[in-house]
Design a protein around this motif. Structure first.
Motif, PDB file in Angstrom:
ATOM      1  N   LYS A 289     -61.424  20.543 -26.507  1.00  9.73           N
ATOM      2  CA  LYS A 289     -62.369  21.381 -26.695  1.00  9.73           C
ATOM      3  C   LYS A 289     -62.336  22.755 -27.660  1.00  9.73           C
ATOM      4  O   LYS A 289     -61.183  23.460 -27.280  1.00  9.73           O
ATOM      5  CB  LYS A 289     -62.491  21.996 -24.996  1.00  9.73           C
ATOM      6  CG  LYS A 289     -62.909  20.696 -24.150  1.00  9.73           C
ATOM      7  CD  LYS A 289     -62.993  21.145 -22.571  1.00  9.73           C
ATOM      8  CE  LYS A 289     -63.371  19.820 -21.745  1.00  9.73           C
ATOM      9  NZ  LYS A 289     -63.724  20.412 -20.318  1.00  9.73           N
ATOM     10  N   PRO A 290     -63.403  23.278 -27.882  1.00  6.13           N
ATOM     11  CA  PRO A 290     -63.320  24.231 -28.795  1.00  6.13           C
ATOM     12  C   PRO A 290     -63.311  25.704 -27.908  1.00  6.13           C
ATOM     13  O   PRO A 290     -63.650  25.666 -26.774  1.00  6.13           O
ATOM     14  CB  PRO A 290     -64.652  24.124 -29.465  1.00  6.13           C
ATOM     15  CG  PRO A 290     -65.590  23.355 -28.821  1.00  6.13           C
ATOM     16  CD  PRO A 290     -64.570  22.382 -27.962  1.00  6.13           C
TER      17      PRO A 290
ATOM     18  N   VAL B  11     -68.108  17.890 -29.542  1.00  8.24           N
ATOM     19  CA  VAL B  11     -67.064  19.054 -30.068  1.00  8.24           C
ATOM     20  C   VAL B  11     -67.595  19.317 -31.407  1.00  8.24           C
ATOM     21  O   VAL B  11     -67.590  20.712 -31.877  1.00  8.24           O
ATOM     22  CB  VAL B  11     -65.669  18.501 -30.135  1.00  8.24           C
ATOM     23  CG1 VAL B  11     -64.696  19.255 -30.946  1.00  8.24           C
ATOM     24  CG2 VAL B  11     -65.177  18.344 -28.720  1.00  8.24           C
ATOM     25  N   ARG B  12     -68.227  18.428 -32.291  1.00  3.07           N
ATOM     26  CA  ARG B  12     -68.639  18.731 -33.545  1.00  3.07           C
ATOM     27  C   ARG B  12     -69.701  19.813 -33.568  1.00  3.07           C
ATOM     28  O   ARG B  12     -69.882  20.589 -34.313  1.00  3.07           O
ATOM     29  CB  ARG B  12     -68.937  17.624 -34.503  1.00  3.07           C
ATOM     30  CG  ARG B  12     -67.652  16.723 -35.007  1.00  3.07           C
ATOM     31  CD  ARG B  12     -67.876  15.399 -35.613  1.00  3.07           C
ATOM     32  NE  ARG B  12     -68.687  15.737 -36.587  1.00  3.07           N
ATOM     33  CZ  ARG B  12     -69.113  14.545 -37.452  1.00  3.07           C
ATOM     34  NH1 ARG B  12     -68.499  13.223 -36.940  1.00  3.07           N
ATOM     35  NH2 ARG B  12     -69.832  14.352 -38.452  1.00  3.07           N
TER      36      ARG B  12
ATOM     37  N   ASP C 197     -68.829  23.003 -32.347  1.00  8.21           N
ATOM     38  CA  ASP C 197     -68.348  23.887 -33.561  1.00  8.21           C
ATOM     39  C   ASP C 197     -69.274  24.331 -34.502  1.00  8.21           C
ATOM     40  O   ASP C 197     -69.021  25.579 -34.973  1.00  8.21           O
ATOM     41  CB  ASP C 197     -67.122  22.875 -34.336  1.00  8.21           C
ATOM     42  CG  ASP C 197     -66.473  23.663 -35.173  1.00  8.21           C
ATOM     43  OD1 ASP C 197     -65.669  24.803 -34.880  1.00  8.21           O
ATOM     44  OD2 ASP C 197     -66.546  23.215 -36.327  1.00  8.21           O
TER      45      ASP C 197
ATOM     46  N   GLN D 131     -69.920  28.325 -35.167  1.00 11.05           N
ATOM     47  CA  GLN D 131     -69.860  28.930 -36.657  1.00 11.05           C
ATOM     48  C   GLN D 131     -70.740  29.864 -36.969  1.00 11.05           C
ATOM     49  O   GLN D 131     -70.637  30.975 -37.838  1.00 11.05           O
ATOM     50  CB  GLN D 131     -69.656  27.629 -37.585  1.00 11.05           C
ATOM     51  CG  GLN D 131     -68.386  26.951 -37.612  1.00 11.05           C
ATOM     52  CD  GLN D 131     -68.348  25.895 -38.598  1.00 11.05           C
ATOM     53  OE1 GLN D 131     -69.264  25.560 -39.368  1.00 11.05           O
ATOM     54  NE2 GLN D 131     -67.457  24.909 -38.300  1.00 11.05           N
TER      55      GLN D 131
END
Length: 294
Positions: A4-5, A27-28, A31, A35
């Motif tokens: 997990k981020p 998750v992507r 992310d 960002q």
């Protein structure tokens, strides 16, 4: 096994409450959100999914797994946190983005006017005449007045120092002489006044000058935000006033109004010193073109 981020507090809380298990696509997506959280709060789900290289519906599925009806509701949640100034959204660019979100409901001018008016209305109840008089008395009794503010506060520091000089006071705008500040502060001693302006968080320079003034025995005045970091050591006299709530315009009119009130009150108690100095300055300024011509 997916990792997990690292989530900011508000997203982490939603994830914990929903009990959702993140997929690789989730998750992507998260992310991508982390960002550029400001962009994420403004885009639709299709655009966010595209930036993550996923199916257009991926962002919608993530939002639903987190307990939202769809991505528009999730985006509204992100925007709310942006406006409230929490987590990763507590930054200068986030505050501007928050104002743009609010401005979408009305004109930008109306938004700024409403923020300024609300902040000024709060000022009447937040700052007392006694507080203004305390600042004025300290300046009247001071030998020199050193004024310091950084960033946006530097603009107000310049105005205060200029008005004090025109009123006959020996005032130094330290914000304008950063590289020569040491030379200007060499004579700082008891009997002098240091007027600090600290919006949001005091800069290291402001804190250093505060500590120096304390060691030298100078009187320290401070004009700060209500929610700003506390000054340590404490100033002798403090006026704290809100410049607006999260997502508001963070008014410079509020501290400028306080400064103007202090300088006006100073003229009322300094036995005509301000009036005489202002008349002398006006006369000198009228003569200046002829003097230059010679």
């Amino acid at each position: 096994m997916n990792t997990k981020p690292q989530l900011p507090g508000f997203l982490g809380a939603v994830l914990s409450q929903s009990g959702a298990r993140l997929t690789e696509a989730d998750v992507r997506l998260i992310d991508v959100l982390l960002q550029d959280p400001l962009r994420a709060a403004m885009e639709n789900g299709k655009d966010v999914s595209s930036r993550a290289g996923l199916h257009p519906a991926a962002a919608v599925r993530l939002a639903q797994r987190l307990g939202f009806a769809g991505y528009p509701e999730f985006r509204a949640f992100l925007q709310s946190n942006l406006v409230e100034g929490t987590g990763d959204f507590e930054s200068g660019s986030a505050r501007i983005a928050a104002r743009l979100i609010r401005a979408s409901e009305s004109s930008a001018l109306s938004l700024v006017l409403d923020s300024e008016i609300a902040a000024l209305q709060q000022l009447r109840a937040a700052v007392t005449d006694d507080g203004i008089r305390t600042f004025a008395k300290a300046i009247r009794g001071g030998r020199r007045v050193f004024v310091l503010g950084r960033s946006h506060a530097a603009t107000l520091a310049a105005l205060i120092a200029m008005r004090l000089r025109r009123s006959g006071y020996d005032a130094v705008d330290l914000s304008a002489v950063t590289h020569q500040m040491s030379e200007h502060l060499v004579p700082l001693s008891a009997g002098d006044v240091v007027w600090l302006l600290a919006f949001r968080r005091p800069s290291p320079v402001v804190l250093e000058v505060l500590r120096l003034a304390r060691r030298r025995g100078a009187t320290v005045l401070a004009l700060t935000d209500v929610g700003g970091t506390r000054l340590d050591p404490a100033p002798d006299h403090l006026i704290a006033a809100s410049r607006g709530g999260p997502g508001d315009s963070q008014s410079l009119v509020v501290p400028m109004t306080i400064a103007n009130a202090v300088i006006l009150d100073l003229a009322a108690i300094d036995d005509g010193k301000s009036f005489k100095a202002l008349e002398d300055f006006r006369a000198f300024r009228n003569e200046l073109p002829a003097m230059i011509g010679r």
